[in-house]
Design an enzyme around this catalytic site. Sequence first.
Site, short mmCIF file in Angstrom:
data_model
loop_
_atom_site.label_atom_id
_atom_site.label_comp_id
_atom_site.label_asym_id
_atom_site.label_seq_id
_atom_site.Cartn_x
_atom_site.Cartn_y
_atom_site.Cartn_z
N CYS A 163 0.81 -1.23 0.00
CA CYS A 163 0.00 0.00 0.00
C CYS A 163 0.84 1.28 0.00
O CYS A 163 0.34 2.35 -0.31
CB CYS A 163 -0.94 0.02 1.20
SG CYS A 163 -2.16 -1.29 1.14
N HIS A 169 -3.18 7.69 2.08
CA HIS A 169 -3.59 6.36 1.61
C HIS A 169 -4.98 6.08 2.17
O HIS A 169 -5.27 6.37 3.33
CB HIS A 169 -2.58 5.32 2.11
CG HIS A 169 -3.05 3.92 1.92
ND1 HIS A 169 -3.55 3.46 0.71
CD2 HIS A 169 -3.10 2.86 2.77
CE1 HIS A 169 -3.89 2.19 0.84
NE2 HIS A 169 -3.63 1.80 2.07
N ASN A 199 -9.99 0.14 -0.13
CA ASN A 199 -8.51 0.21 -0.14
C ASN A 199 -8.00 -0.33 -1.49
O ASN A 199 -8.06 -1.53 -1.75
CB ASN A 199 -7.98 -0.63 1.03
CG ASN A 199 -6.47 -0.54 1.16
OD1 ASN A 199 -5.78 -0.09 0.25
ND2 ASN A 199 -5.96 -0.98 2.28
O1 UT7 Z 1 -3.62 -0.56 3.75
C1 UT7 Z 1 -2.87 -0.87 4.87
C2 UT7 Z 1 -3.25 -2.12 5.50
N1 UT7 Z 1 -4.54 -2.26 6.01
C3 UT7 Z 1 -5.10 -1.47 6.94
O2 UT7 Z 1 -4.65 -0.41 7.24
C4 UT7 Z 1 -6.27 -2.02 7.65
C5 UT7 Z 1 -6.10 -1.84 9.13
N2 UT7 Z 1 -7.19 -2.39 9.93
C6 UT7 Z 1 -8.44 -1.93 9.90
O3 UT7 Z 1 -8.80 -1.10 9.12
C7 UT7 Z 1 -9.39 -2.44 10.96
O4 UT7 Z 1 -8.69 -3.13 11.97
C8 UT7 Z 1 -10.50 -3.39 10.40
C9 UT7 Z 1 -11.49 -2.56 9.58
C10 UT7 Z 1 -9.88 -4.48 9.57
C11 UT7 Z 1 -11.27 -4.03 11.55
O5 UT7 Z 1 -11.80 -3.02 12.41
P1 UT7 Z 1 -11.60 -3.11 13.99
O6 UT7 Z 1 -12.35 -2.00 14.60
O7 UT7 Z 1 -10.13 -3.20 14.25
O8 UT7 Z 1 -12.33 -4.45 14.36
P2 UT7 Z 1 -11.76 -5.76 15.06
O9 UT7 Z 1 -10.84 -6.48 14.15
O10 UT7 Z 1 -11.29 -5.42 16.45
O11 UT7 Z 1 -13.07 -6.62 15.19
C12 UT7 Z 1 -14.19 -6.17 15.98
C13 UT7 Z 1 -15.33 -7.17 15.81
C14 UT7 Z 1 -14.88 -8.62 15.99
O12 UT7 Z 1 -15.94 -9.32 16.64
P3 UT7 Z 1 -15.92 -9.60 18.22
O13 UT7 Z 1 -14.67 -10.38 18.47
O14 UT7 Z 1 -15.89 -8.23 18.86
O15 UT7 Z 1 -17.18 -10.36 18.44
C15 UT7 Z 1 -14.73 -9.12 14.58
O16 UT7 Z 1 -14.91 -10.52 14.49
O17 UT7 Z 1 -15.85 -7.08 14.47
C16 UT7 Z 1 -15.86 -8.40 13.90
N3 UT7 Z 1 -15.68 -8.25 12.45
C17 UT7 Z 1 -16.69 -8.01 11.60
N4 UT7 Z 1 -18.01 -7.89 11.80
C18 UT7 Z 1 -18.78 -7.63 10.73
C19 UT7 Z 1 -14.52 -8.28 11.74
N5 UT7 Z 1 -14.77 -8.08 10.44
C20 UT7 Z 1 -16.10 -7.91 10.33
C21 UT7 Z 1 -16.96 -7.66 9.23
N6 UT7 Z 1 -18.29 -7.53 9.47
N7 UT7 Z 1 -16.51 -7.54 7.96
#
Ligand code: UT7
Length: 324
Positions: free
Chosen positions: A115, A251, A281
């Site tokens: 990225c 980005h 992204n």
């Molecule tokens: O381009 C450079 C590289 N990439 C990035 O910069 C991405 C960086 N990461 C992110 O943008 C975020 O961490 C995400 C968008 C991927 C995830 O958001 P988050 O607020 O960090 O969520 P999380 O991973 O802590 O997950 C929170 C909850 C979890 O459920 P529990 O354990 O709280 O029950 C996940 O299982 O959200 C759940 N979850 C989803 N729920 C609905 C994870 N993905 C999804 C989804 N839909 N697609």
Amino acid sequence: MTTGARIIGTGSYLPERVVSNQELEALVETSDQWIQERTGIRERRVVDDTQSCGDLGQIAAQRAIDAAGVDPKTIDLIVVATCTPDRIFPSTASGLQRTLGTQPGGVAFDVAAACSGFIYALSVADRFLRTGGARRALVVGTETMTRILNWQDRGTCVLFGDGAGAVLLDVSETPGILSTHLHSDGRYEPLLYVPWGPGRGYAALGEESGYIHMRGNEVFKVAVNTLTRIVEESLAAAGIDKHEVDWLVPHQANIRIIQATAKKLELPMDRVVVTVGEHGNTSAASIPIALDTAVRDGRIQRDELLLFEAFGGGFTWGSALVRY
Ligand code: UT7
């Protein structure tokens, strides 16, 4: 007299097919509300079966060339940033040399920095122009991220999309690329990677090994901290106060990461170019897509001070201060 690089044209392209968050609700356990709240993404674009990464890059690059109004034969350097190249070799940049009709015998190659690829490519091209290695450079970020997505993995499939962006640079006695800063830390590979590549041999090609694997939450935390640091590093190196920045062109991975960087800069969100909602992204393509969008809709004006920043797999990260 200092010689450097100046942006003389921008272009971008998004594939026709729009995939909404609602469409993804049918594939994985997710919701439009979750995706919008956690990422800011409303929809993404997806290539059709006939389109390649090079095809997207060609359209974006042609638009940048048309915007600058120059003869493609005068372009003697092409640097393409991509992690989804059309083939192992020749490079996507060599392909663009042929399809765009740029200078035969010029320099063309790809850079791989996930990225952060566009910042890396911009920095490399800037160094060529500063040191007399080229006079007119095309820098392209182009990606078909959906080809390396596991559509059963809700942790990644809702985040990425396809697209391309490009800038054309001219050697100039009034440089526009004021400074670039690049970093990498390979210790973080396990948090964001695609397991398989040709160097591992076909025996290592297992199910899901061609897809993006990401520990999103851990990536998120490092990204926010690192981008805050790189913003400070860029401003300090150039001796520029944060209040002098006219536009942040970040980005486009997640609106919450973008907001955190803007807060650090004390920049109101109406001075931040945000396009993540429309395409998700797009990896190395996201900064030039955002830049071109804001140039074409008239927000970004000549002589304004722009700050580009990116973070991605590697981890890699980087920034560029640009007088547009
Ligand atoms: O381009 C450079 C590289 N990439 C990035 O910069 C991405 C960086 N990461 C992110 O943008 C975020 O961490 C995400 C968008 C991927 C995830 O958001 P988050 O607020 O960090 O969520 P999380 O991973 O802590 O997950 C929170 C909850 C979890 O459920 P529990 O354990 O709280 O029950 C996940 O299982 O959200 C759940 N979850 C989803 N729920 C609905 C994870 N993905 C999804 C989804 N839909 N697609």
